[in-house]
Write an enzyme that holds these catalytic residues in place. Structure first.
Site, PDB file in Angstrom:
ATOM      1  N   CYS A  60       0.835  -1.212   0.000  1.00 40.15           N
ATOM      2  CA  CYS A  60       0.000   0.000   0.000  1.00 40.15           C
ATOM      3  C   CYS A  60       0.870   1.262   0.000  1.00 40.15           C
ATOM      4  O   CYS A  60       1.683   1.468   0.906  1.00 40.15           O
ATOM      5  CB  CYS A  60      -0.931  -0.022   1.216  1.00 40.15           C
ATOM      6  SG  CYS A  60      -1.682   1.574   1.603  1.00 40.15           S
ATOM      7  N   GLY A  61       0.688   2.124  -1.000  1.00 39.04           N
ATOM      8  CA  GLY A  61       1.456   3.353  -1.095  1.00 39.04           C
ATOM      9  C   GLY A  61       1.249   4.289   0.074  1.00 39.04           C
ATOM     10  O   GLY A  61       2.204   4.887   0.595  1.00 39.04           O
ATOM     11  N   HIS A  62       0.002   4.427   0.524  1.00 35.56           N
ATOM     12  CA  HIS A  62      -0.296   5.291   1.674  1.00 35.56           C
ATOM     13  C   HIS A  62       0.395   4.760   2.937  1.00 35.56           C
ATOM     14  O   HIS A  62       0.878   5.539   3.772  1.00 35.56           O
ATOM     15  CB  HIS A  62      -1.805   5.372   1.905  1.00 35.56           C
ATOM     16  CG  HIS A  62      -2.545   6.055   0.785  1.00 35.56           C
ATOM     17  ND1 HIS A  62      -2.328   7.368   0.462  1.00 35.56           N
ATOM     18  CD2 HIS A  62      -3.484   5.601  -0.072  1.00 35.56           C
ATOM     19  CE1 HIS A  62      -3.109   7.703  -0.547  1.00 35.56           C
ATOM     20  NE2 HIS A  62      -3.814   6.646  -0.895  1.00 35.56           N
ATOM     21  N   CYS A  63       0.431   3.440   3.068  1.00 35.63           N
ATOM     22  CA  CYS A  63       1.093   2.832   4.234  1.00 35.63           C
ATOM     23  C   CYS A  63       2.596   3.103   4.202  1.00 35.63           C
ATOM     24  O   CYS A  63       3.213   3.375   5.243  1.00 35.63           O
ATOM     25  CB  CYS A  63       0.843   1.324   4.265  1.00 35.63           C
ATOM     26  SG  CYS A  63      -0.906   0.854   4.297  1.00 35.63           S
TER      27      CYS A  63
END
Length: 500
Positions: A60-63
């Site tokens: 996950c990019g946001h993670c």
């Protein structure tokens, strides 16, 4: 002898420097965020009265962007008195699936605040950068409501641009005060709370002579009082009173919390989009009057700037060139649209929307002029003709262009279509559900890809089997109608050597 002493001294200094550098290296390498999984989650959480858990996925990019900020915050909060523990769980790992289900993880990253050994769960609704995380969690770890003893206390606690909930009491005891604290614990993630013995310490409102809940807000009436201390009643009052008569959607970040609340709320919605730089004056006062007329009738109003509303337009599948436009959405998600609306026509349209007299709006991509691919393209406007009225057995995929699982399934559906291309009674098709509205009551699409099979006779089934060519073809063959529709006549498809 002096030389020996000098050598010993140098050795001591070097040893000390080595110890310091080693300690610093260990400090740099230490991870302050605890790593949890299904084997240690319950035991760890049970030991903490307050612990914060991030449910993440490694891809996950946001993670990935949150990770260094979360670690930095954990490092700072480890020195808090008492220390505040931050942890993480790989929610994409199948072994942690039960944890994800238990804590209702619906996206990544999802951060939860667990209190009382995990018995109380609260969604984290704070910033995603280290300093903001630290400030938010220090506040959440403290008391749910803070005492205001002076105007100076109030000035330091109350942000004039945000909703603030204050309780005024003759003494900090009794049923009313206890219920106020219960409310503060319940809603502390959404609002700031404080209590005081004297209403004069608060920046707005009149003196009171009995227990009073006072809501301070930066819009409409600047304060509202409430004196029924039933917890559910107070929560309902706050929810209604903290919603602007008209929510403004523009680039002002102060409006973001109210915009978020508007779209999360379950009431019916009316949204008017105009160009704020050239059309606002012509619409605003009349729209405000309409919103005031429907206040308290389970319908919310939003006024949006066309220049700031691209994401909303994409969600509702409408275009900027249709503005000024008014949109309606019911509780069950049905949409209604009037493009190029004039100010004097909005009141009548809203009344018809509220009375259920309008025809729902279904957006559709254009019907493709060339539809020669093996997997046929279906849009909303061609759905009836190509699927329900085609007289064929149709496997229809609802997909999103950005969906990774859809991209993996695409070549498999191509193989299915190739295997069945000589069968005139079977069609493999796809519909982009991000660009086309799905009619209510026929399909239930909660994720992508979603597959439905419609037999030639009209029987509709959702396909939930394995996503292999062989399994999909086997499903089609087992559930198809072996008939070919030709106009109004129906003839049996040859099924034995004698018929051939």
């Amino acid at each position: 002898m002096s030389q020996r002493r000098a050598l010993v001294g140098i050795f001591v200094i070097l040893a000390a420097l080595f110890a310091v550098s080693t300690a610093e290296a260990e400090a740099e390498e230490k991870e302050y965020v605890l790593t949890l999984d299904h084997t240690n989650f319950s035991d760890t959480v049970a030991k903490h009265n307050f612990i914060v858990v991030e449910f993440y996925a490694p891809w996950c990019g946001h993670c990935k962007r949150l990770a260094p900020e979360y670690e930095k915050a954990a490092s700072i909060l480890s020195s808090h008195d008492p220390p505040i523990t931050l942890a993480k769980v790989d929610a994409s790992d199948e072994v942690n699936k039960e944890l994800s289900t238990k804590y209702r993880v619906q996206g990544f990253p999802s951060i939860k605040i667990l209190r009382d050994g995990g018995n109380k769960v609260q969604d984290y609704k704070g910033p995603r950068e280290a300093d903001g995380i630290v400030t938010y969690l220090k506040k959440q770890a403290g008391p749910a409501s803070t005492e205001i003893k002076s105007r100076e206390d109030a000035a330091s606690l109350i942000d004039e641009k945000k909703i603030f909930v204050a309780g005024v009491f003759p003494k900090f005891s009794g049923v009313e005060f206890e219920k106020f604290i219960t409310l503060a614990e319940k809603l502390r993630a959404d609002y700031d709370f404080a209590h005081t013995l004297d209403a004069k310490h608060l920046p707005r409102g009149e003196p009171v002579d009995k227990p009073t809940l006072r809501l301070l807000k930066p819009f409409d009436e600047l304060f509202a009082d409430y004196q029924d201390f039933d917890v559910d009643a107070m929560e309902k009052f706050i929810n209604e009173a903290s919603t602007p008569k008209v929510t403004v959607f523009d680039k002002n970040p102060d409006n973001y919390p109210y915009i978020d609340k508007f779209f999360r709320s379950k009431f019916a919605k009316v949204l008017l989009f105009v160009n704020f730089s050239s059309e606002l004056d012509a619409f605003k006062s009349k729209y405000d009057d309409i919103a005031a007329l429907y206040k308290g009738k389970d319908i919310g109003f939003l006024l949006g700037d066309v220049q700031s509303s691209g994401g909303v337009f994409q969600y509702f599948k409408v275009n900027e060139d249709q503005a000024p436009l008014v949109l309606g959405q019911t509780n069950d998600g049905e949409k209604y649209l009037k493009p190029n609306v004039e100010p004097d026509h909005i009141a009548t349209w809203v009344k018809d929307f509220k009375d259920g007299k309008l025809k729902p709006f279904l957006s559709s991509e254009p019907i493709p002029e060339n539809n020669s691919e093996r997997v046929k393209v279906v849009v909303t406007d061609s759905l009836e003709e190509m699927v329900f009225n085609s007289g064929k057995n149709v496997l229809l995929e609802f997909y999103a262009p950005w969906c990774g699982h859809c991209k993996q399934l695409a070549p498999i559906l191509d193989e299915v279509a190739i295997s069945l291309e000589n069968d005139p009674n079977v069609m493999i098709a796809k519909l982009d559900a991000t660009a086309n509205d799905i009619p209510k009551g026929k399909f239930e699409v909660k994720g992508f890809p979603t597959l439905y099979f419609k037999s030639a006779s009209g029987n509709l089934l959702q396909y939930e089997g394995n996503r292999t060519k062989e399994d999909i073809i086997d499903f089609i063959q087992k559930n198809r109608d072996k008939t070919i529709q030709s106009g109004s006549a129906t003839s049996e498809e040859p099924s034995s050597r004698e018929e051939l």
